[in-house]
Design an enzyme around this catalytic site. Structure first.
Site, mmCIF file in Angstrom:
data_model
loop_
_atom_site.group_PDB
_atom_site.id
_atom_site.type_symbol
_atom_site.label_atom_id
_atom_site.label_comp_id
_atom_site.label_asym_id
_atom_site.label_seq_id
_atom_site.Cartn_x
_atom_site.Cartn_y
_atom_site.Cartn_z
ATOM 1 N N ARG A 106 0.858 -1.178 0.000
ATOM 2 C CA ARG A 106 0.000 0.000 0.000
ATOM 3 C C ARG A 106 0.890 1.222 0.000
ATOM 4 O O ARG A 106 1.844 1.313 0.782
ATOM 5 C CB ARG A 106 -0.908 -0.132 1.217
ATOM 6 C CG ARG A 106 -1.300 1.082 1.925
ATOM 7 C CD ARG A 106 -2.300 0.785 3.036
ATOM 8 N NE ARG A 106 -1.764 1.184 4.315
ATOM 9 C CZ ARG A 106 -2.509 1.569 5.345
ATOM 10 N NH1 ARG A 106 -3.808 1.566 5.273
ATOM 11 N NH2 ARG A 106 -1.945 1.936 6.473
ATOM 12 N N THR A 110 -0.991 7.644 -0.755
ATOM 13 C CA THR A 110 -2.333 7.600 -1.365
ATOM 14 C C THR A 110 -3.207 6.516 -0.748
ATOM 15 O O THR A 110 -4.419 6.513 -0.952
ATOM 16 C CB THR A 110 -2.204 7.274 -2.867
ATOM 17 O OG1 THR A 110 -1.617 5.955 -2.981
ATOM 18 C CG2 THR A 110 -1.306 8.279 -3.585
ATOM 19 N N ASP A 205 1.540 -1.582 13.237
ATOM 20 C CA ASP A 205 1.859 -2.162 11.930
ATOM 21 C C ASP A 205 2.055 -3.678 12.097
ATOM 22 O O ASP A 205 3.043 -4.132 12.683
ATOM 23 C CB ASP A 205 3.127 -1.508 11.373
ATOM 24 C CG ASP A 205 3.373 -1.930 9.926
ATOM 25 O OD1 ASP A 205 3.459 -3.167 9.667
ATOM 26 O OD2 ASP A 205 3.478 -1.059 9.062
ATOM 27 N N ASP A 208 5.375 -5.134 10.628
ATOM 28 C CA ASP A 208 6.559 -4.791 11.438
ATOM 29 C C ASP A 208 6.583 -5.579 12.735
ATOM 30 O O ASP A 208 7.643 -6.030 13.187
ATOM 31 C CB ASP A 208 6.573 -3.296 11.768
ATOM 32 C CG ASP A 208 6.958 -2.435 10.569
ATOM 33 O OD1 ASP A 208 7.190 -3.001 9.476
ATOM 34 O OD2 ASP A 208 7.018 -1.204 10.733
HETATM 35 N N1 URA Z 1 -1.831 -2.115 8.264
HETATM 36 C C1 URA Z 1 -1.364 -2.375 9.510
HETATM 37 O O1 URA Z 1 -0.420 -3.139 9.676
HETATM 38 N N2 URA Z 1 -1.943 -1.764 10.550
HETATM 39 C C2 URA Z 1 -2.993 -0.920 10.427
HETATM 40 O O2 URA Z 1 -3.495 -0.405 11.433
HETATM 41 C C3 URA Z 1 -3.462 -0.660 9.121
HETATM 42 C C4 URA Z 1 -2.871 -1.273 8.052
#
Ligand code: URA
Length: 214
Positions: A106, A110, A205, A208
């Site tokens: 992603r 954007t 995330d 991560d």
């Molecule tokens: N991707 C993620 O890892 N966490 C989010 O909160 C949104 C998208």
């Protein structure tokens, strides 16, 4: 009529594991384990409508009626990168499944998803497909993945997510239309997205936390 079915799994084990997963103090080793365990619990719900055929079985005490999964092997598709952390948990309940891979990223500016890897069979007719993506945030990634699977004729599509945001669900509802039934199974439905597209309160995330910073 084909539609989108949302199932937020309401179960004390799911809720307790999700709470621990969210905790900012949960380190990678525990995060991976909890993710794995949660997906196995979600897989139970995600596979509820799988096709079966009647079979007979003889127990040590006598014959009885039973069922076996029918049709071609299901296809499990983790969306890279974070979906990989969900693969083992899903395969634990579907050990005979085939596995396809979709690499999607992603654009953090954007929030639009683009596909960088596609290892999915060209013909998915008759196949039950399980997409794995931990965070249903804007819905852009899942929407793109679902379109690809539909173009290849997938008979049924179930997305397994850890956490969903209302904005992502609304986006998917507007995109799904009536071509085929799509089911979303998640452990939690959160409040909203923040201004950089993260789920609030979410868990940060997911990629991560599973694999370290990309
Ligand atoms: N991707 C993620 O890892 N966490 C989010 O909160 C949104 C998208």
């Amino acid at each position: 009529m084909p539609s989108m079915d949302i199932r937020i799994v309401d179960h004390p084990l799911v809720a307790a594991k999700l709470t621990e997963l969210r905790d900012e103090r949960t380190g990678t080793i525990t995060f991976r384990r909890l993710c794995d365990e949660l997906v196995t619990l979600l897989a139970y719900e995600a596979t509820r409508d799988m096709q079966v055929r009647a079979v007979g079985v003889i127990t040590p005490v006598g014959p009885t009626d039973g069922v076996a999964l029918s049709g071609p092997p299901p296809l499990v598709v983790p969306i890279l990168r974070a979906g990989l952390g969900m693969l083992d948990g899903m395969l634990r309940l579907l050990p005979g499944a085939d596995v396809g891979f979709l690499g999607m990223v992603r654009d953090e500016g954007t929030l639009i998803a683009s596909t960088y890897a596609d290892r999915i069979p060209a013909d998915l007719r008759e196949r039950e497909v399980f997409l794995l993506d931990p965070m249903l945030a804007t819905g852009g990634t899942l929407s793109t993945a679902i379109s690809l699977l539909r173009e290849r004729g997938a008979a049924s599509i179930t997305a397994v997510c850890l956490i969903a945001a209302p904005e992502g669900i609304a986006h998917l509802r507007s995109e799904i239309g009536s071509a085929s039934t799509v089911t979303i199974v998640a452990a939690g439905l959160d409040e909203r997205l923040n201004d950089v597209g993260y789920i609030v309160p979410g868990l940060g995330d997911a990629g991560d936390r599973l694999f370290g910073p990309a």
